[in-house]
Design a protein around this motif. Structure first.
Motif, PDB file in Angstrom:
ATOM      1  N   SER A  24       8.050   2.937  13.027  1.00 45.85           N
ATOM      2  CA  SER A  24       8.446   3.869  12.134  1.00 45.85           C
ATOM      3  C   SER A  24       8.901   5.034  12.436  1.00 45.85           C
ATOM      4  CB  SER A  24       7.587   3.541  10.934  1.00 45.85           C
ATOM      5  OG  SER A  24       7.310   2.785  10.208  1.00 45.85           O
ATOM      6  N   PRO A  25       8.205   6.076  13.172  1.00 49.68           N
ATOM      7  CA  PRO A  25       8.456   7.285  13.543  1.00 49.68           C
ATOM      8  C   PRO A  25       9.570   7.252  14.762  1.00 49.68           C
ATOM      9  CG  PRO A  25       6.132   6.909  14.135  1.00 49.68           C
ATOM     10  CD  PRO A  25       6.581   5.512  13.607  1.00 49.68           C
ATOM     11  N   ILE A  26       9.696   6.034  15.510  1.00 55.86           N
ATOM     12  CA  ILE A  26      10.952   6.198  16.427  1.00 55.86           C
ATOM     13  C   ILE A  26      12.335   6.128  15.943  1.00 55.86           C
ATOM     14  CG2 ILE A  26      11.847   4.731  18.235  1.00 55.86           C
ATOM     15  CD1 ILE A  26       9.051   4.059  19.011  1.00 55.86           C
ATOM     16  N   PHE A  27      12.476   5.253  14.715  1.00 48.75           N
ATOM     17  CA  PHE A  27      13.818   5.236  14.054  1.00 48.75           C
ATOM     18  C   PHE A  27      13.514   5.734  12.753  1.00 48.75           C
ATOM     19  CE2 PHE A  27      13.165   1.187  16.955  1.00 48.75           C
ATOM     20  CZ  PHE A  27      14.368   1.747  17.748  1.00 48.75           C
ATOM     21  N   ARG A  28      13.238   7.007  12.788  1.00 44.24           N
ATOM     22  CA  ARG A  28      13.157   7.608  11.413  1.00 44.24           C
ATOM     23  C   ARG A  28      14.212   8.685  11.249  1.00 44.24           C
ATOM     24  NH1 ARG A  28       9.277   9.146   7.810  1.00 44.24           N
ATOM     25  NH2 ARG A  28       9.097  11.494   7.334  1.00 44.24           N
ATOM     26  N   ILE A  29      14.889   8.897  10.135  1.00 40.71           N
ATOM     27  CA  ILE A  29      15.747   9.881   9.783  1.00 40.71           C
ATOM     28  C   ILE A  29      14.851  10.756   8.764  1.00 40.71           C
ATOM     29  CG2 ILE A  29      18.036  10.153   8.889  1.00 40.71           C
ATOM     30  CD1 ILE A  29      18.576   7.109   9.389  1.00 40.71           C
ATOM     31  N   GLU A  30      15.182  11.838   9.121  1.00 40.25           N
ATOM     32  CA  GLU A  30      14.319  12.842   7.850  1.00 40.25           C
ATOM     33  C   GLU A  30      14.388  12.445   6.614  1.00 40.25           C
ATOM     34  OE1 GLU A  30      11.669  15.312   7.075  1.00 40.25           O
ATOM     35  OE2 GLU A  30      12.090  15.032   8.981  1.00 40.25           O
ATOM     36  N   GLY A  31      13.085  12.051   6.324  1.00 37.86           N
ATOM     37  CA  GLY A  31      13.201  11.725   4.799  1.00 37.86           C
ATOM     38  C   GLY A  31      13.097  10.309   4.465  1.00 37.86           C
ATOM     39  N   MET A  32      13.586   9.446   5.681  1.00 36.65           N
ATOM     40  CA  MET A  32      14.019   7.931   5.412  1.00 36.65           C
ATOM     41  C   MET A  32      13.287   7.231   6.740  1.00 36.65           C
ATOM     42  SD  MET A  32      18.166   8.276   4.882  1.00 36.65           S
ATOM     43  CE  MET A  32      18.428   6.354   4.823  1.00 36.65           C
ATOM     44  N   ALA A  33      12.472   6.328   6.206  1.00 36.45           N
ATOM     45  CA  ALA A  33      11.880   5.392   7.190  1.00 36.45           C
ATOM     46  C   ALA A  33      12.277   3.913   6.915  1.00 36.45           C
ATOM     47  CB  ALA A  33      10.404   5.612   6.982  1.00 36.45           C
ATOM     48  N   PRO A  34      13.546   3.727   7.423  1.00 32.08           N
ATOM     49  CA  PRO A  34      14.051   2.339   7.460  1.00 32.08           C
ATOM     50  C   PRO A  34      13.163   1.395   8.103  1.00 32.08           C
ATOM     51  CG  PRO A  34      15.519   3.712   8.878  1.00 32.08           C
ATOM     52  CD  PRO A  34      14.681   4.530   8.190  1.00 32.08           C
ATOM     53  N   MET A  35      12.635   1.639   9.273  1.00 31.72           N
ATOM     54  CA  MET A  35      11.649   0.742   9.892  1.00 31.72           C
ATOM     55  C   MET A  35      10.623   0.331   9.310  1.00 31.72           C
ATOM     56  SD  MET A  35      13.251  -0.662  12.443  1.00 31.72           S
ATOM     57  CE  MET A  35      12.079  -1.619  13.171  1.00 31.72           C
ATOM     58  N   SER A  36      10.133   1.371   8.383  1.00 31.46           N
ATOM     59  CA  SER A  36       8.870   0.925   7.342  1.00 31.46           C
ATOM     60  C   SER A  36       9.403  -0.242   6.518  1.00 31.46           C
ATOM     61  CB  SER A  36       8.477   1.904   6.690  1.00 31.46           C
ATOM     62  OG  SER A  36       7.538   1.722   5.733  1.00 31.46           O
ATOM     63  N   SER A  37      10.709  -0.212   5.884  1.00 28.63           N
ATOM     64  CA  SER A  37      10.997  -1.081   4.914  1.00 28.63           C
ATOM     65  C   SER A  37      11.340  -2.674   5.595  1.00 28.63           C
ATOM     66  CB  SER A  37      12.499  -0.836   4.223  1.00 28.63           C
ATOM     67  OG  SER A  37      12.063   0.368   3.516  1.00 28.63           O
ATOM     68  N   VAL A  38      11.777  -2.471   7.066  1.00 24.20           N
ATOM     69  CA  VAL A  38      11.918  -3.716   7.816  1.00 24.20           C
ATOM     70  C   VAL A  38      10.641  -4.590   7.940  1.00 24.20           C
ATOM     71  CG1 VAL A  38      12.463  -4.561  10.097  1.00 24.20           C
ATOM     72  CG2 VAL A  38      13.914  -2.742   9.225  1.00 24.20           C
ATOM     73  N   LEU A  39       9.593  -3.674   8.207  1.00 32.10           N
ATOM     74  CA  LEU A  39       8.377  -4.214   8.242  1.00 32.10           C
ATOM     75  C   LEU A  39       7.424  -4.703   6.930  1.00 32.10           C
ATOM     76  CD1 LEU A  39       6.557  -3.510  11.607  1.00 32.10           C
ATOM     77  CD2 LEU A  39       8.676  -3.947  11.219  1.00 32.10           C
ATOM     78  N   ASN A  40       7.813  -3.984   6.057  1.00 32.35           N
ATOM     79  CA  ASN A  40       7.403  -4.201   4.662  1.00 32.35           C
ATOM     80  C   ASN A  40       8.029  -5.586   4.463  1.00 32.35           C
ATOM     81  OD1 ASN A  40       5.984  -1.863   4.278  1.00 32.35           O
ATOM     82  ND2 ASN A  40       7.343  -1.181   2.888  1.00 32.35           N
ATOM     83  N   VAL A  41       9.288  -5.872   4.286  1.00 32.39           N
ATOM     84  CA  VAL A  41       9.901  -7.076   4.108  1.00 32.39           C
ATOM     85  C   VAL A  41       9.462  -8.135   4.808  1.00 32.39           C
ATOM     86  CG1 VAL A  41      12.137  -8.191   3.821  1.00 32.39           C
ATOM     87  CG2 VAL A  41      11.740  -5.998   2.959  1.00 32.39           C
ATOM     88  N   THR A  42       9.250  -7.813   6.232  1.00 29.95           N
ATOM     89  CA  THR A  42       8.852  -8.935   7.060  1.00 29.95           C
ATOM     90  C   THR A  42       7.214  -9.336   6.716  1.00 29.95           C
ATOM     91  OG1 THR A  42      10.269  -7.898   8.727  1.00 29.95           O
ATOM     92  CG2 THR A  42       8.750  -9.540   9.358  1.00 29.95           C
ATOM     93  N   ALA A  43       6.609  -8.057   6.476  1.00 27.95           N
ATOM     94  CA  ALA A  43       5.268  -8.735   6.379  1.00 27.95           C
ATOM     95  C   ALA A  43       5.153  -9.436   5.156  1.00 27.95           C
ATOM     96  CB  ALA A  43       4.342  -7.420   6.090  1.00 27.95           C
ATOM     97  N   ALA A  44       5.847  -8.899   3.928  1.00 30.04           N
ATOM     98  CA  ALA A  44       5.770  -9.675   2.803  1.00 30.04           C
ATOM     99  C   ALA A  44       6.101 -11.165   2.701  1.00 30.04           C
ATOM    100  CB  ALA A  44       6.972  -9.074   1.657  1.00 30.04           C
ATOM    101  N   VAL A  45       7.324 -11.581   3.560  1.00 32.11           N
ATOM    102  CA  VAL A  45       7.603 -12.859   3.819  1.00 32.11           C
ATOM    103  C   VAL A  45       6.668 -13.527   4.606  1.00 32.11           C
ATOM    104  CG1 VAL A  45       9.613 -14.430   4.713  1.00 32.11           C
ATOM    105  CG2 VAL A  45      10.040 -12.448   3.312  1.00 32.11           C
ATOM    106  N   LEU A  46       6.155 -13.017   5.682  1.00 24.31           N
ATOM    107  CA  LEU A  46       5.191 -13.589   6.579  1.00 24.31           C
ATOM    108  C   LEU A  46       3.877 -13.778   5.956  1.00 24.31           C
ATOM    109  CD1 LEU A  46       4.958 -14.515   9.465  1.00 24.31           C
ATOM    110  CD2 LEU A  46       4.195 -12.287  10.100  1.00 24.31           C
ATOM    111  N   MET A  47       3.373 -12.665   5.384  1.00 22.36           N
ATOM    112  CA  MET A  47       1.844 -12.529   4.869  1.00 22.36           C
ATOM    113  C   MET A  47       1.623 -12.797   3.459  1.00 22.36           C
ATOM    114  SD  MET A  47       0.568 -10.017   7.842  1.00 22.36           S
ATOM    115  CE  MET A  47       1.207  -8.936   7.209  1.00 22.36           C
ATOM    116  N   GLY A  48       2.597 -12.248   2.548  1.00 23.84           N
ATOM    117  CA  GLY A  48       2.554 -12.203   1.257  1.00 23.84           C
ATOM    118  C   GLY A  48       2.326 -10.808   0.603  1.00 23.84           C
ATOM    119  N   PRO A  49       1.767 -10.797  -0.544  1.00 24.37           N
ATOM    120  CA  PRO A  49       1.610  -9.308  -0.997  1.00 24.37           C
ATOM    121  C   PRO A  49       0.677  -8.648  -0.783  1.00 24.37           C
ATOM    122  CG  PRO A  49       1.596 -11.101  -3.010  1.00 24.37           C
ATOM    123  CD  PRO A  49       1.876 -11.734  -1.732  1.00 24.37           C
TER     124      PRO A  49
END
Length: 169
Positions: A24-49
């Motif tokens: 998340s901090p590596i691919f962070r744009i000020e005020g935006m954390a797209p990698m956090s969304s990548v991992l949120n969606v991946t975790a949701a599909v992989l592990m559930g809510p």
């Protein structure tokens, strides 16, 4: 046998937390954390809510404590992770997890950030309700699209399906 499954689940959750915290901090744009969304969606599909929610909470706390990120780390992640998981659990479609993340982070997370930041900064005359929405929405959309493309490939692998079976019985 159950304790073996629980150890596997906690191990996978730990790896997802580590990935989220490091990427998340590596691919962070000020005020935006797209990698956090990548991992949120991946975790949701992989592990559930519920596991996705735990991952988001732990990562947000780690980011706030160790990286000095304001409470936006918390409000920006938890709604999207949980809604992505809930949407996936309900419909079993990767694109529904994407919709849950975009609505959860882009809309609910951004709106929840206003009162949190008013409390955190002690001022409300410089903020307005939708101040965080464009950046949260942009980060959630870009990260969710990346996650969707990633899941197109991952969902076809035996290892991914095996891990999903641990969480979705």
């Amino acid at each position: 046998m159950d304790s073996k499954v629980n150890v596997k689940k906690l191990t996978i959750l730990s790896v997802m937390i580590a990935l989220d915290f490091v990427l998340s901090p590596i691919f962070r744009i000020e005020g935006m954390a797209p990698m956090s969304s990548v991992l949120n969606v991946t975790a949701a599909v992989l592990m559930g809510p519920w596991y996705a929610l735990v991952m988001a909470i732990v990562c947000a706390c780690l980011r706030m404590m160790l990286l000095g990120i304001p409470p936006l780390a918390f409000t920006g992640a938890v709604f999207g992770a949980f809604l992505a998981g809930l949407c996936y659990l309900t419909y079993r479609k990767n694109w529904m997890a994407v919709i849950g993340e975009i609505f959860g982070t882009g809309v609910l997370g951004s709106l929840a950030s206003y009162p949190v930041m008013v409390w955190y900064t002690g001022t409300h005359n410089q903020l307005f309700w939708f101040v965080f929405t464009p950046k949260f929405f942009g980060g959630a959309i870009s990260g969710s699209i990346i996650a969707y493309l990633l899941l197109l490939k991952l969902s076809k692998t035996k290892q991914f399906k095996d891990i999903q079976k641990l969480f979705f019985k």
